[in-house]
Enzyme design. Structure first.
Site, PDB file in Angstrom:
ATOM      1  N   SER A   8      -3.234  16.843  -1.305  1.00 26.24           N
ATOM      2  CA  SER A   8      -1.888  16.677  -0.747  1.00 26.24           C
ATOM      3  C   SER A   8      -0.908  16.407  -1.878  1.00 26.24           C
ATOM      4  O   SER A   8      -0.999  15.369  -2.556  1.00 26.24           O
ATOM      5  CB  SER A   8      -1.872  15.517   0.243  1.00 26.24           C
ATOM      6  OG  SER A   8      -0.526  15.211   0.570  1.00 26.24           O
ATOM      7  N   HIS A  31      -2.216  21.067   0.423  1.00 28.35           N
ATOM      8  CA  HIS A  31      -1.671  20.477   1.653  1.00 28.35           C
ATOM      9  C   HIS A  31      -0.233  20.026   1.387  1.00 28.35           C
ATOM     10  O   HIS A  31       0.030  19.263   0.458  1.00 28.35           O
ATOM     11  CB  HIS A  31      -2.552  19.291   2.042  1.00 28.35           C
ATOM     12  CG  HIS A  31      -2.221  18.630   3.333  1.00 28.35           C
ATOM     13  ND1 HIS A  31      -2.659  19.108   4.554  1.00 28.35           N
ATOM     14  CD2 HIS A  31      -1.512  17.507   3.607  1.00 28.35           C
ATOM     15  CE1 HIS A  31      -2.240  18.302   5.516  1.00 28.35           C
ATOM     16  NE2 HIS A  31      -1.530  17.321   4.970  1.00 28.35           N
ATOM     17  N   ASP A  33       3.000  18.237   3.009  1.00 32.66           N
ATOM     18  CA  ASP A  33       3.459  17.366   4.094  1.00 32.66           C
ATOM     19  C   ASP A  33       4.964  17.497   4.282  1.00 32.66           C
ATOM     20  O   ASP A  33       5.750  16.988   3.481  1.00 32.66           O
ATOM     21  CB  ASP A  33       3.107  15.911   3.771  1.00 32.66           C
ATOM     22  CG  ASP A  33       1.612  15.642   3.858  1.00 32.66           C
ATOM     23  OD1 ASP A  33       1.034  15.897   4.935  1.00 32.66           O
ATOM     24  OD2 ASP A  33       1.032  15.190   2.858  1.00 32.66           O
ATOM     25  N   MET A  35       8.074  16.313   6.178  1.00 31.51           N
ATOM     26  CA  MET A  35       8.501  15.153   6.988  1.00 31.51           C
ATOM     27  C   MET A  35      10.018  15.192   7.155  1.00 31.51           C
ATOM     28  O   MET A  35      10.736  15.482   6.199  1.00 31.51           O
ATOM     29  CB  MET A  35       8.103  13.859   6.289  1.00 31.51           C
ATOM     30  CG  MET A  35       6.618  13.744   5.973  1.00 31.51           C
ATOM     31  SD  MET A  35       6.251  12.098   5.323  1.00 31.51           S
ATOM     32  CE  MET A  35       4.516  12.265   4.914  1.00 31.51           C
ATOM     33  N   HIS A  64       1.510  20.871   6.755  1.00 31.56           N
ATOM     34  CA  HIS A  64       1.364  19.854   7.805  1.00 31.56           C
ATOM     35  C   HIS A  64       2.762  19.397   8.202  1.00 31.56           C
ATOM     36  O   HIS A  64       3.420  18.677   7.458  1.00 31.56           O
ATOM     37  CB  HIS A  64       0.527  18.682   7.254  1.00 31.56           C
ATOM     38  CG  HIS A  64       0.382  17.513   8.185  1.00 31.56           C
ATOM     39  ND1 HIS A  64      -0.089  16.288   7.780  1.00 31.56           N
ATOM     40  CD2 HIS A  64       0.628  17.393   9.520  1.00 31.56           C
ATOM     41  CE1 HIS A  64      -0.106  15.450   8.813  1.00 31.56           C
ATOM     42  NE2 HIS A  64       0.325  16.090   9.874  1.00 31.56           N
ATOM     43  N   MET A  66       5.276  17.213  10.004  1.00 28.86           N
ATOM     44  CA  MET A  66       5.517  15.951  10.707  1.00 28.86           C
ATOM     45  C   MET A  66       7.004  15.952  11.031  1.00 28.86           C
ATOM     46  O   MET A  66       7.807  15.219  10.460  1.00 28.86           O
ATOM     47  CB  MET A  66       5.120  14.773   9.820  1.00 28.86           C
ATOM     48  CG  MET A  66       3.602  14.573   9.780  1.00 28.86           C
ATOM     49  SD  MET A  66       3.060  13.643   8.362  1.00 28.86           S
ATOM     50  CE  MET A  66       3.023  14.950   7.143  1.00 28.86           C
ATOM     51  N   MET A 135      -5.856  12.865  12.584  1.00 28.18           N
ATOM     52  CA  MET A 135      -5.272  11.959  11.588  1.00 28.18           C
ATOM     53  C   MET A 135      -6.122  10.694  11.463  1.00 28.18           C
ATOM     54  O   MET A 135      -6.476  10.074  12.469  1.00 28.18           O
ATOM     55  CB  MET A 135      -3.846  11.572  11.982  1.00 28.18           C
ATOM     56  CG  MET A 135      -2.818  12.688  11.884  1.00 28.18           C
ATOM     57  SD  MET A 135      -2.603  13.402  10.234  1.00 28.18           S
ATOM     58  CE  MET A 135      -2.051  12.002   9.261  1.00 28.18           C
ATOM     59  N   GLY A 140       3.010   9.618   7.942  1.00 30.01           N
ATOM     60  CA  GLY A 140       4.268   9.125   7.400  1.00 30.01           C
ATOM     61  C   GLY A 140       4.218   8.697   5.956  1.00 30.01           C
ATOM     62  O   GLY A 140       5.248   8.690   5.294  1.00 30.01           O
ATOM     63  N   ASP A 173      -7.152  13.706   7.613  1.00 33.33           N
ATOM     64  CA  ASP A 173      -6.048  13.478   6.684  1.00 33.33           C
ATOM     65  C   ASP A 173      -5.679  11.999   6.715  1.00 33.33           C
ATOM     66  O   ASP A 173      -5.308  11.482   7.770  1.00 33.33           O
ATOM     67  CB  ASP A 173      -4.857  14.344   7.116  1.00 33.33           C
ATOM     68  CG  ASP A 173      -3.640  14.219   6.218  1.00 33.33           C
ATOM     69  OD1 ASP A 173      -3.726  13.580   5.158  1.00 33.33           O
ATOM     70  OD2 ASP A 173      -2.596  14.798   6.603  1.00 33.33           O
ATOM     71  N   GLY A 174      -5.780  11.379   5.537  1.00 31.77           N
ATOM     72  CA  GLY A 174      -5.373   9.982   5.412  1.00 31.77           C
ATOM     73  C   GLY A 174      -6.506   9.104   4.932  1.00 31.77           C
ATOM     74  O   GLY A 174      -7.533   8.989   5.601  1.00 31.77           O
ATOM     75  N   GLY A 175      -6.336   8.557   3.722  1.00 34.19           N
ATOM     76  CA  GLY A 175      -7.327   7.622   3.188  1.00 34.19           C
ATOM     77  C   GLY A 175      -8.661   8.262   2.840  1.00 34.19           C
ATOM     78  O   GLY A 175      -9.685   7.567   2.833  1.00 34.19           O
ATOM     79  N   GLY A 195      -4.752  12.940  -0.944  1.00 32.83           N
ATOM     80  CA  GLY A 195      -3.570  12.779  -1.788  1.00 32.83           C
ATOM     81  C   GLY A 195      -3.861  11.853  -2.948  1.00 32.83           C
ATOM     82  O   GLY A 195      -4.121  12.285  -4.069  1.00 32.83           O
ATOM     83  N   SER A 196      -3.860  10.557  -2.664  1.00 35.24           N
ATOM     84  CA  SER A 196      -4.040   9.554  -3.724  1.00 35.24           C
ATOM     85  C   SER A 196      -5.341   9.740  -4.486  1.00 35.24           C
ATOM     86  O   SER A 196      -5.379   9.551  -5.704  1.00 35.24           O
ATOM     87  CB  SER A 196      -4.045   8.150  -3.123  1.00 35.24           C
ATOM     88  OG  SER A 196      -2.983   7.991  -2.234  1.00 35.24           O
TER      89      SER A 196
HETATM   90  C1  DX5 Z   1       0.243  11.213   5.635  1.00 34.14           C
HETATM   91  C2  DX5 Z   1       0.081  12.610   5.146  1.00 34.14           C
HETATM   92  C3  DX5 Z   1      -1.077  12.802   4.244  1.00 34.14           C
HETATM   93  C4  DX5 Z   1      -1.009  12.020   2.951  1.00 34.14           C
HETATM   94  C5  DX5 Z   1      -2.403  11.593   2.618  1.00 34.14           C
HETATM   95  O1  DX5 Z   1       1.196  11.178   6.634  1.00 34.14           O
HETATM   96  O2  DX5 Z   1      -0.109  13.489   6.226  1.00 34.14           O
HETATM   97  O3  DX5 Z   1      -1.323  14.166   3.986  1.00 34.14           O
HETATM   98  O4  DX5 Z   1      -0.493  12.760   1.880  1.00 34.14           O
HETATM   99  O5  DX5 Z   1      -2.374  10.753   1.531  1.00 34.14           O
HETATM  100  P1  DX5 Z   1      -3.635   9.879   1.101  1.00 34.14           P
HETATM  101  O6  DX5 Z   1      -4.750  10.814   0.793  1.00 34.14           O
HETATM  102  O7  DX5 Z   1      -3.125   9.132  -0.091  1.00 34.14           O
HETATM  103  O8  DX5 Z   1      -3.964   8.963   2.252  1.00 34.14           O
HETATM  104 ZN    ZN Z   2      -0.788  15.514   5.780  1.00 34.71          ZN
END
Ligand code: DX5
Ligand code: ZN
Length: 220
Positions: A8, A31, A33, A35, A64, A66, A135, A140, A173-175, A195-196
């Site tokens: 991401s 990916h 995002d 928003m 993605h 949002m 998710m 967000g 997606d997420g963590g 992402g991170s």
């Molecule tokens: C959150 C996004 C994710 C985000 C994930 O709303 O949809 O795609 O970038 O980031 P990490 O991998 O750091 O949780």
């Molecule tokens: Zn995402």
């Protein structure tokens, strides 16, 4: 099983996104995002940015959305070249029509479901969706912790797809980290947004390899 890693770019350096997408050329897709500061509080990219990213990216874009008005805007992202466009069922009044509109522009259609949203009302959509995003954080923001309490929903989805003989990509997606990826994998996910854990430290290509290794070990 073939697993897919989708870094991401929300966690990348926004001042150098071309380098950021080149750095993850070994991944399966980037990916993105989108928003809108309505569906979620943050504002990120719009269609012009996504179009330009698609031009410079060595691998396909997994968008993605949002955004609050998926009915009106999802198809535009398919039109500008995204490989897949995923929208939130919570943000669409007619999700089936949105899937059909995305398909109409030749892209793959994904449906995303927030942690607190039940799966059951949306099961009929699985017959035409190419990707289902469960998710594992509240959408967000990047850098949040994986929510293991979502795993029963992932298992229920996996069971339903098996019973119905359906095979959309099952994305989380997420963590997602080397620790949480095997947990989601064991509950039926095959596509992992990170992402991170890709951009947050070290070298992205090494981090992608570490995630793939974690999947291989998780399967053993
Ligand atoms: C959150 C996004 C994710 C985000 C994930 O709303 O949809 O795609 O970038 O980031 P990490 O991998 O750091 O949780
Ligand atoms: Zn995402």
């Amino acid at each position: 099983m073939h697993i897919r890693i989708h870094p991401s770019i929300l966690a990348a350096d926004f001042a150098n996104l071309e380098a950021a997408v080149r750095d993850v050329a070994d991944a399966d897709a980037v990916h993105v995002d989108v928003m809108d500061n309505h569906f979620v509080p943050t504002l990120t990219f719009g269609p012009q940015m996504v179009r330009r990213l698609d031009e410079v990216s060595p691998i396909p874009l997994d968008v993605h959305l949002m955004i609050a008005d998926a009915d009106d805007h999802a198809a535009e992202y398919a039109q500008i070249g995204a490989d897949s466009v995923t929208f939130h069922v919570e943000a669409a009044t007619n999700p089936q029509a949105v899937i059909d509109a995305i398909h109409g522009h030749g892209a793959r259609a994904g449906v995303a479901i927030k942690p607190g949203t039940p799966l059951e009302p949306y099961l009929p959509l699985m017959h035409s969706a190419d990707l289902v995003l469960i998710m594992t954080v509240e959408p967000g923001a990047g850098g949040q912790s994986f929510m293991p309490e979502v795993m029963p929903k992932l298992s229920a989805l996996h069971r339903y797809l098996g019973e119905q003989g359906l095979s959309p990509l099952v994305q989380v997606d997420g963590g997602i980290t080397v620790e949480s990826l095997p947990i989601a994998l064991s509950h039926g996910a095959d596509t992992f947004v990170a992402g991170s854990s890709v951009y947050g430290h070290g070298i992205p290509a090494d981090n992608i390899r570490a995630l793939r290794d974690a999947a291989t070990k998780g399967e053993a």
